[in-house]
Write an enzyme that holds these catalytic residues in place. Sequence first.
Site, PDB file in Angstrom:
ATOM      1  N   THR A  46      28.145  64.855  32.569  1.00  0.00           N
ATOM      2  CA  THR A  46      28.789  64.878  31.254  1.00  0.00           C
ATOM      3  C   THR A  46      27.803  64.508  30.153  1.00  0.00           C
ATOM      4  O   THR A  46      27.720  65.187  29.119  1.00  0.00           O
ATOM      5  CB  THR A  46      29.972  63.886  31.225  1.00  0.00           C
ATOM      6  OG1 THR A  46      30.865  64.191  32.279  1.00  0.00           O
ATOM      7  CG2 THR A  46      30.695  63.942  29.897  1.00  0.00           C
ATOM      8  N   THR A  47      27.048  63.437  30.385  1.00  0.00           N
ATOM      9  CA  THR A  47      26.094  62.953  29.383  1.00  0.00           C
ATOM     10  C   THR A  47      24.970  63.949  29.162  1.00  0.00           C
ATOM     11  O   THR A  47      24.350  63.968  28.104  1.00  0.00           O
ATOM     12  CB  THR A  47      25.527  61.589  29.821  1.00  0.00           C
ATOM     13  OG1 THR A  47      26.605  60.746  30.222  1.00  0.00           O
ATOM     14  CG2 THR A  47      24.772  60.914  28.688  1.00  0.00           C
ATOM     15  N   TYR A 109      40.793  71.560  32.934  1.00  0.00           N
ATOM     16  CA  TYR A 109      41.604  72.584  32.260  1.00  0.00           C
ATOM     17  C   TYR A 109      42.629  73.213  33.190  1.00  0.00           C
ATOM     18  O   TYR A 109      43.820  73.078  32.963  1.00  0.00           O
ATOM     19  CB  TYR A 109      40.748  73.680  31.613  1.00  0.00           C
ATOM     20  CG  TYR A 109      41.597  74.579  30.736  1.00  0.00           C
ATOM     21  CD1 TYR A 109      42.071  74.125  29.518  1.00  0.00           C
ATOM     22  CD2 TYR A 109      41.970  75.842  31.158  1.00  0.00           C
ATOM     23  CE1 TYR A 109      42.893  74.925  28.738  1.00  0.00           C
ATOM     24  CE2 TYR A 109      42.787  76.646  30.395  1.00  0.00           C
ATOM     25  CZ  TYR A 109      43.247  76.189  29.182  1.00  0.00           C
ATOM     26  OH  TYR A 109      44.067  76.967  28.410  1.00  0.00           O
ATOM     27  N   TYR A 135      33.681  62.842  41.314  1.00  0.00           N
ATOM     28  CA  TYR A 135      33.631  62.268  39.970  1.00  0.00           C
ATOM     29  C   TYR A 135      35.020  62.332  39.376  1.00  0.00           C
ATOM     30  O   TYR A 135      35.526  63.421  39.065  1.00  0.00           O
ATOM     31  CB  TYR A 135      32.614  63.050  39.135  1.00  0.00           C
ATOM     32  CG  TYR A 135      32.435  62.612  37.704  1.00  0.00           C
ATOM     33  CD1 TYR A 135      32.913  61.402  37.222  1.00  0.00           C
ATOM     34  CD2 TYR A 135      31.752  63.438  36.802  1.00  0.00           C
ATOM     35  CE1 TYR A 135      32.734  61.022  35.897  1.00  0.00           C
ATOM     36  CE2 TYR A 135      31.568  63.068  35.481  1.00  0.00           C
ATOM     37  CZ  TYR A 135      32.061  61.873  35.036  1.00  0.00           C
ATOM     38  OH  TYR A 135      31.884  61.503  33.723  1.00  0.00           O
ATOM     39  N   ARG A 140      38.779  63.160  30.572  1.00  0.00           N
ATOM     40  CA  ARG A 140      38.109  64.387  30.152  1.00  0.00           C
ATOM     41  C   ARG A 140      38.624  65.607  30.897  1.00  0.00           C
ATOM     42  O   ARG A 140      38.518  66.724  30.376  1.00  0.00           O
ATOM     43  CB  ARG A 140      36.596  64.260  30.350  1.00  0.00           C
ATOM     44  CG  ARG A 140      35.960  63.166  29.504  1.00  0.00           C
ATOM     45  CD  ARG A 140      34.433  63.210  29.547  1.00  0.00           C
ATOM     46  NE  ARG A 140      33.914  64.238  28.664  1.00  0.00           N
ATOM     47  CZ  ARG A 140      33.070  64.008  27.643  1.00  0.00           C
ATOM     48  NH1 ARG A 140      32.658  62.789  27.365  1.00  0.00           N
ATOM     49  NH2 ARG A 140      32.648  64.992  26.897  1.00  0.00           N
ATOM     50  N   LYS A 164      32.404  58.489  41.853  1.00  0.00           N
ATOM     51  CA  LYS A 164      32.138  57.866  40.555  1.00  0.00           C
ATOM     52  C   LYS A 164      33.497  57.697  39.896  1.00  0.00           C
ATOM     53  O   LYS A 164      34.157  58.685  39.554  1.00  0.00           O
ATOM     54  CB  LYS A 164      31.228  58.743  39.690  1.00  0.00           C
ATOM     55  CG  LYS A 164      31.030  58.207  38.273  1.00  0.00           C
ATOM     56  CD  LYS A 164      30.229  59.165  37.406  1.00  0.00           C
ATOM     57  CE  LYS A 164      30.121  58.642  35.969  1.00  0.00           C
ATOM     58  NZ  LYS A 164      29.388  59.569  35.077  1.00  0.00           N
ATOM     59  N   ILE A 206      26.985  54.665  37.614  1.00  0.00           N
ATOM     60  CA  ILE A 206      26.355  55.863  37.040  1.00  0.00           C
ATOM     61  C   ILE A 206      26.562  55.714  35.547  1.00  0.00           C
ATOM     62  O   ILE A 206      27.670  55.836  35.036  1.00  0.00           O
ATOM     63  CB  ILE A 206      26.957  57.147  37.610  1.00  0.00           C
ATOM     64  CG1 ILE A 206      26.642  57.218  39.112  1.00  0.00           C
ATOM     65  CG2 ILE A 206      26.413  58.368  36.884  1.00  0.00           C
ATOM     66  CD1 ILE A 206      27.252  58.410  39.831  1.00  0.00           C
TER      67      ILE A 206
END
Length: 294
Positions: A46-47, A109, A135, A140, A164, A206
């Site tokens: 994501t980052t 989504y 994850y 999100r 994570k 993380i």
Amino acid sequence: MAIFKGAGVAIVTPMNEDGSVNYEKFGELIEFQIANGTDAIIVCGTTGESSTLTHEEHLDTIKYCVEKVAKRIPVVAGTGSNCTDTAVYLSQEAEKYGVDGILLVSPYYNKATQKGLYRHFKTVADSVKVPAILYNVPSRTGCNILPETVVKLCKDVENIVGVKEASGNISQIAHLAAIGQGVVDIYSGNDDQIVPILSLGGMGVISVLSNVAPTQTHEICQKFFDGDVAGSRQMQLDAMDLCNALFCEVNPIPVKTALNMMGMGAGAFRMPLCEMDEANAKRLEKALKDYGVL
């Protein structure tokens, strides 16, 4: 099959003003992380703005990272997708490049039922031999991987080794720790919950914070592992203002802004991300100064 223990940085993807990936700066950030004690590098998460990288850019960035790190510390590649076939493709290509593990975000989504999540993750993990970390970031993705599903996947699929956990739900994480003992490696996905999750038997974090404070984030974990729980807790508390500032706007807007303030050249954002509001940028600058990294 734990991939790493301690603080892994969810590294940003530096970009040029035209939006292309800045590999020269990326190499500098990788060297900065290794020199300052980071225990692993998680690339294209994501980052790392993976959601707006093309498949070619995504894979080129992973390949560059693996080659630059050159086995000095583990490299974990974000290869998840809301499309199972795409996640299989990215994972297989990343494996060819020599990654030490993959990070698989829950489908976003389109979401999925728990049965669908199980089939999705099993299909992707079965397509490769490298270990996989799930994850869970429902804020999100709109999709929560329940503890029972995580445990079943870790028991049924040899190379799914952990998760994570970025749900922020410490009760859910405690339940996962209780039912997954010896089976699930739990990594904090939130920098403000490193010590709480370590106290439940977590393997580490993380981290977004590690981008700007790699030594300190490593030490939060290492002190805990060494038995200095009070020291680890104090370091966690000392970092809280900066952790909050790094998430005062959607990640990775603040952390890339912070790196730019520090002269690290993280560069521009991919739309729809954009520059921070002035008030938030001032708050971030103050937090960086108060923490001693600016």
